[in-house]
Design a protein around this motif. Structure first.
Motif, mmCIF file in Angstrom:
data_model
loop_
_atom_site.group_PDB
_atom_site.id
_atom_site.type_symbol
_atom_site.label_atom_id
_atom_site.label_comp_id
_atom_site.label_asym_id
_atom_site.label_seq_id
_atom_site.Cartn_x
_atom_site.Cartn_y
_atom_site.Cartn_z
ATOM 1 N N GLU A 71 1.074 -1.102 -0.268
ATOM 2 C CA GLU A 71 0.153 -0.014 0.051
ATOM 3 C C GLU A 71 0.836 0.901 -0.151
ATOM 4 O OE1 GLU A 71 -3.302 -0.126 3.541
ATOM 5 O OE2 GLU A 71 -3.390 -2.065 2.603
ATOM 6 N N LEU A 72 0.118 2.127 -0.898
ATOM 7 C CA LEU A 72 1.263 3.827 -0.629
ATOM 8 C C LEU A 72 0.278 5.230 -0.974
ATOM 9 C CD1 LEU A 72 4.704 4.499 -1.711
ATOM 10 C CD2 LEU A 72 3.349 4.658 -3.809
ATOM 11 N N ASP A 73 0.267 5.853 -0.056
ATOM 12 C CA ASP A 73 -0.043 6.860 -0.150
ATOM 13 C C ASP A 73 0.819 8.739 -0.040
ATOM 14 O OD1 ASP A 73 -1.685 9.330 -0.154
ATOM 15 O OD2 ASP A 73 -2.827 8.327 1.193
ATOM 16 N N LEU A 74 1.124 8.629 -1.812
ATOM 17 C CA LEU A 74 2.526 9.388 -1.328
ATOM 18 C C LEU A 74 2.473 10.764 -2.420
ATOM 19 C CD1 LEU A 74 5.416 9.796 0.250
ATOM 20 C CD2 LEU A 74 6.315 8.422 -1.757
ATOM 21 N N ALA A 75 2.357 11.383 -1.507
ATOM 22 C CA ALA A 75 3.014 12.989 -2.646
ATOM 23 C C ALA A 75 4.312 13.010 -2.396
ATOM 24 C CB ALA A 75 2.143 14.334 -1.416
ATOM 25 N N LEU A 76 4.403 13.751 -4.081
ATOM 26 C CA LEU A 76 6.274 13.736 -4.198
ATOM 27 C C LEU A 76 6.413 15.254 -5.312
ATOM 28 C CD1 LEU A 76 7.633 11.383 -7.031
ATOM 29 C CD2 LEU A 76 5.276 11.197 -6.117
ATOM 30 N N ASP A 77 6.962 15.913 -5.751
ATOM 31 C CA ASP A 77 7.397 16.449 -6.153
ATOM 32 C C ASP A 77 8.982 16.920 -7.124
ATOM 33 O OD1 ASP A 77 9.588 17.765 -4.481
ATOM 34 O OD2 ASP A 77 8.189 19.521 -3.841
ATOM 35 N N ARG A 78 8.690 18.217 -7.957
ATOM 36 C CA ARG A 78 9.649 17.570 -8.727
ATOM 37 C C ARG A 78 11.021 18.356 -7.313
ATOM 38 N NH1 ARG A 78 9.814 16.182 -13.619
ATOM 39 N NH2 ARG A 78 7.637 16.288 -14.131
ATOM 40 N N SER A 79 11.154 18.525 -6.771
ATOM 41 C CA SER A 79 12.828 19.629 -5.188
ATOM 42 C C SER A 79 12.941 18.316 -4.279
ATOM 43 C CB SER A 79 12.062 20.666 -4.413
ATOM 44 O OG SER A 79 11.679 21.342 -5.569
ATOM 45 N N GLY A 80 12.227 17.380 -4.851
ATOM 46 C CA GLY A 80 12.679 15.153 -3.984
ATOM 47 C C GLY A 80 11.698 16.191 -2.205
ATOM 48 N N ASN A 81 10.622 16.186 -2.614
ATOM 49 C CA ASN A 81 10.353 16.293 -1.363
ATOM 50 C C ASN A 81 9.139 15.682 -1.212
ATOM 51 O OD1 ASN A 81 11.837 18.981 -0.395
ATOM 52 N ND2 ASN A 81 10.116 20.159 -1.760
ATOM 53 N N CYS A 82 8.829 14.911 0.218
ATOM 54 C CA CYS A 82 7.331 13.990 -0.285
ATOM 55 C C CYS A 82 6.482 13.927 1.372
ATOM 56 C CB CYS A 82 7.722 12.541 -0.681
ATOM 57 S SG CYS A 82 8.973 11.586 0.304
ATOM 58 N N ALA A 83 5.548 13.084 0.915
ATOM 59 C CA ALA A 83 4.812 13.253 2.414
ATOM 60 C C ALA A 83 3.410 12.496 2.137
ATOM 61 C CB ALA A 83 4.767 14.905 2.888
ATOM 62 N N GLY A 84 3.966 11.329 3.313
ATOM 63 C CA GLY A 84 2.670 10.217 3.035
ATOM 64 C C GLY A 84 3.006 8.620 4.407
#
Length: 246
Positions: A71-84
């Motif tokens: 299972e995965l729930d992850l927000a990620l962006d092009r600056s290498g940040n994520c949360a989930g």
């Protein structure tokens, strides 16, 4: 601290999604996406994913890929940040926050028991309800460097040569209230269907992987270009991983 751990990979695997995002042809800006061929739709979806600044990926199921989260729930962006959160089925789950090169992770009790055999319970008692904090140059956290970076994620998805794999287009449907057109291909005995939004940007909105028997996984893509949450745990709510590693 001797840790036995997995290097998690972000579901879906590059090869599976690349089947549906098989590159080929040119952009077809201005055309009704429903009138395009399967490969043209796939190309539009590929370009929309390449243009995205951030995305939320939510998945559940059996991808049958080594190291893939259940299972995965992850927000990620092009600056290498994520949360989930990343879940490993009955073997534990971990809350993850990454800002720049710093990673905070909070494993649950099942993770400590199954992923850190022989010492997990002792470490859990020491850490308590706090986060582990460290940087991506630590082996346990190194996988987060690419898992949380949208540039690397997209490069892996779109860099797999799959142009020779036949794709078919299905009938328009809805995915969580969003109009979408399905594009289907096959790889290694699995059927991969990508649903592409028909209104606004032609973003990938859902990927379904169906294998033999009951093996199946669903991956949803949402919150395109929505900033990754910036909140990080206070210093008192985390433990320096280097200290635990000695």
């Amino acid at each position: 601290m001797n840790t036995h751990h997995r290097t998690w990979t972000l579901a879906p695997s590059a090869a599976l999604l690349a089947v549906a995002l098989a590159a080929g042809g040119t952009a077809y800006a201005g055309d009704d996406i429903e009138t395009l061929t399967a490969r043209q739709i796939a190309e539009k979806a590929r370009e929309a994913l390449l243009d995205a600044d951030s995305v939320r990926v939510t998945s559940k199921g059996d991808l049958r890929e080594p190291g893939s989260p259940n299972e995965l729930d992850l927000a990620l962006d092009r600056s290498g940040n994520c949360a989930g959160t990343v879940g490993l089925g009955g073997e534990g789950s971990v809350e993850i926050i990454k800002r720049g090169e710093t990673v905070w992770m909070k494993p649950d009790a099942a993770f400590w028991k199954n992923q850190v055999p022989g010492g997990g319970e002792a470490i859990r008692e020491l850490v308590g309800d706090r986060y582990l904090r460290g940087t991506t140059d630590i082996g346990l956290l190194r996988g987060m460097a690419w898992v949380c970076d949208l540039d690397t994620f997209v490069d892996r998805l779109t860099g797999v040569p799959t142009g020779a794999i036949p794709l078919t287009k299905g009938e328009k449907t809805e995915v969580d209230g969003v109009g979408a057109i399905p594009v289907t291909g096959s790889l290694a005995g699995r059927t991969i269907t990508l649903y592409v939004a028909t209104e606004g940007e032609p973003h990938p909105v859902r990927l379904v992987v169906a294998g033999t028997g009951a093996a199946k996984a669903t991956v949803d893509f949402s919150d395109y270009d929505k900033p990754v949450p910036t909140a990080t745990p206070p210093a008192g709510d985390s433990v320096d991983l280097n200290t635990l590693l000695g």
